[in-house]
Design a protein around this motif. Structure first.
Motif, PDB file in Angstrom:
ATOM      1  N   ALA A  35       0.819  -1.243  -0.183  1.00  0.00           N
ATOM      2  CA  ALA A  35      -0.021   0.234   0.453  1.00  0.00           C
ATOM      3  C   ALA A  35       1.062   0.847   0.186  1.00  0.00           C
ATOM      4  O   ALA A  35       1.895   1.739   0.334  1.00  0.00           O
ATOM      5  CB  ALA A  35      -0.620   0.378   1.419  1.00  0.00           C
ATOM      6  N   ASP A  36       0.064   1.948  -0.627  1.00  0.00           N
ATOM      7  CA  ASP A  36       0.842   3.487  -0.714  1.00  0.00           C
ATOM      8  C   ASP A  36       0.072   4.181   0.452  1.00  0.00           C
ATOM      9  O   ASP A  36      -0.765   4.887  -0.146  1.00  0.00           O
ATOM     10  CB  ASP A  36       1.160   4.318  -1.737  1.00  0.00           C
ATOM     11  N   ALA A  37       0.717   4.711   1.524  1.00  0.00           N
ATOM     12  CA  ALA A  37       0.388   5.672   2.138  1.00  0.00           C
ATOM     13  C   ALA A  37      -0.238   6.795   1.823  1.00  0.00           C
ATOM     14  O   ALA A  37      -1.223   7.682   2.343  1.00  0.00           O
ATOM     15  CB  ALA A  37       0.836   5.907   3.492  1.00  0.00           C
ATOM     16  N   ALA A  38       0.424   7.591   0.806  1.00  0.00           N
ATOM     17  CA  ALA A  38       0.375   9.269   0.621  1.00  0.00           C
ATOM     18  C   ALA A  38      -1.088   9.098  -0.139  1.00  0.00           C
ATOM     19  O   ALA A  38      -1.431   9.841  -0.398  1.00  0.00           O
ATOM     20  CB  ALA A  38       1.852   9.071  -0.053  1.00  0.00           C
ATOM     21  N   THR A  39      -0.962   7.913  -1.514  1.00  0.00           N
ATOM     22  CA  THR A  39      -1.913   7.692  -2.111  1.00  0.00           C
ATOM     23  C   THR A  39      -3.584   7.109  -2.589  1.00  0.00           C
ATOM     24  O   THR A  39      -4.587   6.912  -2.608  1.00  0.00           O
ATOM     25  CB  THR A  39      -1.788   7.893  -3.815  1.00  0.00           C
ATOM     26  N   GLY A  40      -3.124   6.099  -0.934  1.00  0.00           N
ATOM     27  CA  GLY A  40      -4.491   5.310  -0.209  1.00  0.00           C
ATOM     28  C   GLY A  40      -4.573   3.962  -1.809  1.00  0.00           C
ATOM     29  O   GLY A  40      -5.480   3.182  -1.037  1.00  0.00           O
ATOM     30  N   ALA A  41      -3.266   4.153  -2.588  1.00  0.00           N
ATOM     31  CA  ALA A  41      -3.442   2.544  -3.914  1.00  0.00           C
ATOM     32  C   ALA A  41      -2.367   1.727  -3.348  1.00  0.00           C
ATOM     33  O   ALA A  41      -2.235   1.808  -1.844  1.00  0.00           O
ATOM     34  CB  ALA A  41      -2.304   3.698  -4.645  1.00  0.00           C
TER      35      ALA A  41
END
Length: 206
Positions: A35-41
């Motif tokens: 997961a990418d915490a910055a984008t929510g992806a």
């Protein structure tokens, strides 16, 4: 420093959790892979149980892609069995979704937080917005463009070289070896046999 992570999708010790998808009949089982915490992806391994349904019409506010490994899942009248790939742009309508009699195991990517909305979106995309065609993971090499997390490619053999040209790293699904890997920038790909589905993660602090 980030290291290569490899997950065997049939590992008996995977950290499964139960998640109830909005407007659906029952919980699915899920393993968060990255997961990418910055984008929510995010990308997850998802197991849909036999009998799972989402009969209504709705949409996610982000884009989604998935590839099926076992069983079958139907979305808006289209059936996706093992090896099938599907791309759904953000706000794309989906209706009458259900898992096959044996359920379905799939790896699914979301381009942001998967927020579900009932009904058809005012700005729902038309069929021409499907940037990536449906695929049954052919044996020949196919390069596909994607607006989700980066670029997607199917290879008849493992990808050559390493991830040096990736902004942050690669997300790699080994279709025949039944494994998933995250390969940070500059690290070599795992040497696993068969076809792979490769996507690139942008550098956003993931």
């Amino acid at each position: 420093m980030a290291t290569v992570r490899v997950v065997a999708l049939d590992d008996a010790d995977l950290p499964w959790i139960d998640v109830t998808m909005p407007a659906s009949s029952s919980a699915v089982r899920l393993v968060r892979l990255h997961a990418d915490a910055a984008t929510g992806a995010s990308v997850s391994l998802v197991r849909f149980p036999p009998g799972w349904t989402r009969p209504g019409t709705g949409h996610y506010t982000c884009a989604e892609e998935f590839v099926a490994f076992d069983g079958e899942i139907s979305v808006s009248g289209s059936r996706f069995a093992a090896g099938a790939y599907k791309y759904l742009p953000s706000h794309a309508s989906r209706a009458d979704s259900f898992a096959g009699e044996d359920g379905c195991l799939a790896v699914a990517w979301f381009s942001g937080p998967p927020v579900w909305r009932d009904g058809i979106a005012d700005d729902a995309p038309g069929p021409d917005r499907a940037a990536v065609p449906d695929s049954s993971a052919p044996d020949s090499s196919v390069l596909l463009g994607s607006v989700l997390l980066g670029s997607v490619a199917e290879f008849s053999r493992r990808p050559p070289g390493d991830a040096r040209d990736a902004p942050a790293g690669y997300d790699v699904v080994f279709l025949d070896a039944r494994a998933w890997a995250y390969v940070p920038e500059g690290e070599p790909f795992p040497d696993l046999p068969g076809r792979v589905l490769v996507r690139r993660w942008d550098r956003t602090g993931d």
